[in-house]
Design an enzyme around this catalytic site. Structure first.
Site, short mmCIF file in Angstrom:
data_model
loop_
_atom_site.label_atom_id
_atom_site.label_comp_id
_atom_site.label_asym_id
_atom_site.label_seq_id
_atom_site.Cartn_x
_atom_site.Cartn_y
_atom_site.Cartn_z
N HIS A 14 0.84 -1.20 0.00
CA HIS A 14 0.00 0.00 0.00
C HIS A 14 0.88 1.25 0.00
CE1 HIS A 14 -0.16 0.58 4.71
NE2 HIS A 14 1.04 0.53 4.26
N CYS A 33 5.49 6.65 4.15
CA CYS A 33 4.31 5.93 3.64
C CYS A 33 3.75 6.59 2.38
CB CYS A 33 3.22 5.87 4.69
SG CYS A 33 3.72 5.01 6.17
N HIS A 39 4.85 0.15 -0.55
CA HIS A 39 5.69 -0.74 0.26
C HIS A 39 4.75 -1.79 0.84
CE1 HIS A 39 4.00 2.26 2.99
NE2 HIS A 39 4.04 1.31 3.91
N HIS A 41 3.59 -4.98 3.93
CA HIS A 41 3.63 -5.48 5.32
C HIS A 41 3.14 -6.92 5.35
CE1 HIS A 41 4.27 -1.49 7.04
NE2 HIS A 41 3.31 -1.02 6.26
N ASP A 79 -4.94 -10.76 0.49
CA ASP A 79 -3.61 -11.39 0.58
C ASP A 79 -2.87 -11.32 -0.76
OD1 ASP A 79 -1.51 -12.75 1.77
OD2 ASP A 79 -2.29 -14.71 1.17
N HIS A 80 -1.64 -10.83 -0.68
CA HIS A 80 -0.80 -10.64 -1.87
C HIS A 80 -1.45 -9.73 -2.90
CE1 HIS A 80 1.51 -13.69 0.11
NE2 HIS A 80 2.51 -13.46 -0.72
N GLU A 124 -0.25 -4.14 11.86
CA GLU A 124 0.54 -3.80 10.68
C GLU A 124 1.99 -4.23 10.90
OE1 GLU A 124 0.21 0.13 8.32
OE2 GLU A 124 2.05 0.29 9.46
#
Lengths: 136, 140
Positions: A14, A33, A39, A41, A79-80, A124
């Protein structure tokens, strides 16, 4: 009343950017950010449900069913993925951990048949998490 | 929408649990090893929980940098790598983790106004933790 918590993990990328802010404001408010290349997490999600224990099964909720709902409603979508680009909630909203917890709550709300959704907790990082209880 | 945000911090400090109002043997029986005369130390983990409406412009309850600055400047600078007994905050009370939780909550209540301070949670070791919400009941 018993509270049951199920944990799962997902990984996503994100960035934080508000188009109403100038480039300088985005940088000042969101810092690293705000990098538009994004980037990622490894998120940990904890979903807590509450309810009375069924006297026949001894369950608050069928964990297999809860796991399926989490996979279908949340993990398959997040996810991903790149949250800003692939998840409808974040096309117009910044995918902060706060907004992510609210979005996950909204995805799960009404999907549980027996137990009641109590809390969505999103980590996070191991040292940063948000709780959402469905409060306005 | 109201959300709760929790941030975790680490600091290390020493202390000795000893009450001047108790006799030597009473201190020994009350505090055990924690009463050893030269003190001992812990790696404390502090969790600070704040709450508030998520700002629609930023998606945040509060700016994390501001929260980190407040905790760093007012709590970590004060208590990291010090002997708690030597601090003025513990001139009249025993630096138990119960008392330290209350002290930290009250410091943050004074210095951080960007969101509502819900509670602090303090781990003294991996086995003990303490939570203080300013006298309010804890939320599950």
């Amino acid at each position: 009343m018993v509270y049951l918590t199920r944990k799962c993990e997902f990984s996503a990328s994100h960035y934080y950017h508000n188009p109403e802010f100038s480039a300088e404001e985005n940088q000042r408010i969101f810092g690293k950010c705000a990098n538009l290349n994004g980037h990622g997490h490894n998120y940990t999600l904890e979903v807590t449900v509450k309810g009375d224990v069924d006297p026949k099964t001894g369950f608050v909720v069928d964990l297999k069913e809860l796991k399926e709902i989490l996979s279908r409603e949340v993990l398959d979508a997040l996810d991903h993925r790149h949250l800003n680009k692939e998840v409808p909630e974040f096309l117009r909203q910044i995918p902060t951990t706060e907004n992510l917890a609210i979005a996950i709550w909204n995805r799960l709300q009404g999907k549980l048949h027996v137990a009641k959704l109590h809390r969505v907790r999103v980590y996070e990082l191991p040292d940063l998490f948000v709780d959402f209880y469905g409060e306005a | 929408m109201k959300a709760h945000l929790t941030r975790r911090y680490l600091f290390s400090a020493s202390h000795r649990l000893h009450c001047d109002g108790l006799s030597e043997s009473e201190n020994q029986s009350t505090y055990g090893k924690c009463n050893n005369p030269h003190g001992h130390g812990h790696n404390y983990a502090l969790e600070v929980t704040v709450s508030g409406q998520v700002n629609p412009q930023t998606g945040m309850v509060c700016n994390l940098v501001e929260l980190d600055d407040a905790v760093r400047n007012e709590v970590l600078e004060r208590f990291d790598h010090v002997n708690l007994n030597a601090r003025r905050e513990f001139a009249a009370t025993v630096p138990t983790t119960e008392n330290l939780s209350e002290v930290i909550f009250n410091i943050l209540k004074q210095c951080f106004a960007a969101a509502h301070l819900e509670k602090v949670r303090l781990e003294e070791t991996m086995m003990n933790s303490f939570e203080y919400a300013g006298g309010a009941e804890l939320r599950v």
